[in-house]
Write a protein that holds these residues in place. Structure first.
Motif, mmCIF file in Angstrom:
data_model
loop_
_atom_site.group_PDB
_atom_site.id
_atom_site.type_symbol
_atom_site.label_atom_id
_atom_site.label_comp_id
_atom_site.label_asym_id
_atom_site.label_seq_id
_atom_site.Cartn_x
_atom_site.Cartn_y
_atom_site.Cartn_z
ATOM 1 N N UNK A 146 0.823 -1.205 0.000
ATOM 2 C CA UNK A 146 0.000 0.000 0.000
ATOM 3 C C UNK A 146 0.856 1.254 0.000
ATOM 4 N N UNK A 147 0.212 2.422 0.043
ATOM 5 C CA UNK A 147 0.961 3.680 0.073
ATOM 6 C C UNK A 147 1.885 3.748 1.285
ATOM 7 N N UNK A 148 3.047 4.352 1.093
ATOM 8 C CA UNK A 148 4.018 4.463 2.178
ATOM 9 C C UNK A 148 3.557 5.508 3.190
ATOM 10 N N UNK A 149 3.407 5.133 4.450
ATOM 11 C CA UNK A 149 3.026 6.122 5.463
ATOM 12 C C UNK A 149 4.112 7.178 5.637
ATOM 13 N N UNK A 195 -24.320 0.015 -4.503
ATOM 14 C CA UNK A 195 -23.737 -1.315 -4.651
ATOM 15 C C UNK A 195 -22.692 -1.473 -3.561
ATOM 16 N N UNK A 196 -22.768 -2.579 -2.822
ATOM 17 C CA UNK A 196 -21.926 -2.756 -1.645
ATOM 18 C C UNK A 196 -21.062 -4.000 -1.780
ATOM 19 N N UNK A 197 -19.806 -3.873 -1.364
ATOM 20 C CA UNK A 197 -18.892 -5.010 -1.315
ATOM 21 C C UNK A 197 -17.992 -4.854 -0.096
ATOM 22 N N UNK A 198 -17.393 -5.950 0.306
ATOM 23 C CA UNK A 198 -16.549 -5.976 1.499
ATOM 24 C C UNK A 198 -15.077 -6.023 1.115
ATOM 25 N N UNK A 199 -14.276 -5.222 1.792
ATOM 26 C CA UNK A 199 -12.819 -5.327 1.697
ATOM 27 C C UNK A 199 -12.349 -5.905 3.028
ATOM 28 N N UNK A 201 -3.104 -0.377 6.205
ATOM 29 C CA UNK A 201 -3.623 -1.087 5.029
ATOM 30 C C UNK A 201 -4.984 -0.536 4.620
ATOM 31 N N UNK A 202 -5.861 -0.347 5.601
ATOM 32 C CA UNK A 202 -7.168 0.245 5.311
ATOM 33 C C UNK A 202 -7.017 1.723 4.988
ATOM 34 N N UNK A 203 -6.096 2.402 5.688
ATOM 35 C CA UNK A 203 -5.851 3.814 5.378
ATOM 36 C C UNK A 203 -5.494 4.019 3.917
ATOM 37 N N UNK A 204 -4.664 3.128 3.381
ATOM 38 C CA UNK A 204 -4.328 3.215 1.964
ATOM 39 C C UNK A 204 -5.541 3.072 1.069
ATOM 40 N N UNK A 205 -6.482 2.208 1.487
ATOM 41 C CA UNK A 205 -7.720 2.053 0.719
ATOM 42 C C UNK A 205 -8.603 3.297 0.804
ATOM 43 N N UNK A 206 -8.650 3.916 1.980
ATOM 44 C CA UNK A 206 -9.428 5.153 2.095
ATOM 45 C C UNK A 206 -8.886 6.205 1.134
ATOM 46 N N UNK A 207 -7.579 6.330 1.110
ATOM 47 C CA UNK A 207 -6.946 7.286 0.207
ATOM 48 C C UNK A 207 -7.254 6.949 -1.252
ATOM 49 N N UNK A 215 -14.023 -3.423 6.033
ATOM 50 C CA UNK A 215 -14.757 -2.219 5.627
ATOM 51 C C UNK A 215 -15.762 -2.605 4.546
ATOM 52 N N UNK A 216 -16.982 -2.146 4.734
ATOM 53 C CA UNK A 216 -18.031 -2.298 3.720
ATOM 54 C C UNK A 216 -18.047 -1.033 2.887
ATOM 55 N N UNK A 217 -17.855 -1.176 1.588
ATOM 56 C CA UNK A 217 -17.777 -0.032 0.681
ATOM 57 C C UNK A 217 -19.037 -0.025 -0.182
ATOM 58 N N UNK A 218 -19.784 1.062 -0.088
ATOM 59 C CA UNK A 218 -21.041 1.192 -0.829
ATOM 60 C C UNK A 218 -20.910 2.353 -1.813
ATOM 61 N N UNK A 219 -21.013 2.027 -3.086
ATOM 62 C CA UNK A 219 -20.861 3.000 -4.172
ATOM 63 C C UNK A 219 -22.235 3.464 -4.618
#
Length: 222
Positions: free
Chosen positions: A17-20, A205-209, A42-48, A215-219
């Motif tokens: 993931x992105x380097x902190x 539309x929702x999927x799980x990471x 790891x989740x922070x990188x996904x939020x970004x 984290x449940x991501x709903x688009x």
């Protein structure tokens, strides 16, 4: 609170993931020393990344702690973007302000002390990204409050969609599958209720990471 992936896989996800930066590393150290629950790098990188994917300009957080997730979001926002941090603990919100300022993101941030569900009513939409990370039994209430303000093409991200200290995963899984579980605690029931609500919404539309605590991501597609 353990990750839901095997340690080696979770570490690999963090590595690619992105380097902190130094501020994130300091926040990670604080979280570890205090046992404070954050989404982790790891989740922070996904939020970004999710914020970048939807070209987010405005972000709203239900529960910001000392600013960990907000810092990750802020790295994806344009110079004229906005992120609203909410927190009921004044000391944590002050820490969030300090961390955001050190990262150069203070101009993007609005800091709101108090109940996030009440606070969101004071803001006009649209929001391109929303993080729900407040009391688990109020997840659905948070979603209902922010739903009209989520931009088409935006995302709603719910942390602890799989686990957290008080969440019973076996009971949560059974509830999501529509099975009878008997009595469950309000935290588990709240997450299940949220997942049922957002999953049944035709506008999302929702999927799980399955990273961190899930984290449940709903688009928003409509």
């Amino acid at each position: 609170m353990p990750d839901i992936l095997p340690d080696a896989t979770a570490e690999f996800a963090r590595a690619i993931g992105p380097e902190p930066d130094d501020v994130i590393r300091e926040m990670d150290a604080q979280a570890e020393s205090e046992g404070f629950p954050t989404v982790g790098p790891a989740v922070g990188g996904w939020l970004q990344l999710l914020a970048r994917l939807v070209s987010a300009r405005r972000v709203f957080e239900f529960g910001s702690g000392f600013g960990y997730s907000a810092y990750w979001f802020a790295q994806a926002l344009p110079d004229d973007g906005e992120i609203v941090l909410t927190e009921v603990d004044a000391e944590e919100l002050d820490q969030a302000r300090e961390y955001m300022a050190r990262g150069g993101f203070d101009d993007l941030a609005s800091y709101e002390l108090g109940d996030a569900i009440r606070t969101v009513g004071e803001y006009a939409g649209p929001f391109d990204a929303v993080l729900i990370d407040n009391e688990k039994h109020r997840y659905r209430e948070a979603f209902e409050a922010v739903r009209p303000k989520v931009a088409e093409g935006g995302v709603v991200i719910a942390d602890n969609a799989v686990t957290a200290g008080p969440i019973d995963f076996e009971a949560l899984s059974a509830l999501v599958k529509g099975e009878d579980t008997g009595d469950v605690n309000e935290h588990t029931a709240g997450v299940a209720d949220y997942l049922e609500r957002v999953g049944a919404d035709p506008a999302f539309e929702t999927a799980l990471i399955p990273l961190g605590e899930g984290i449940a991501v709903s688009h928003r597609v409509d």
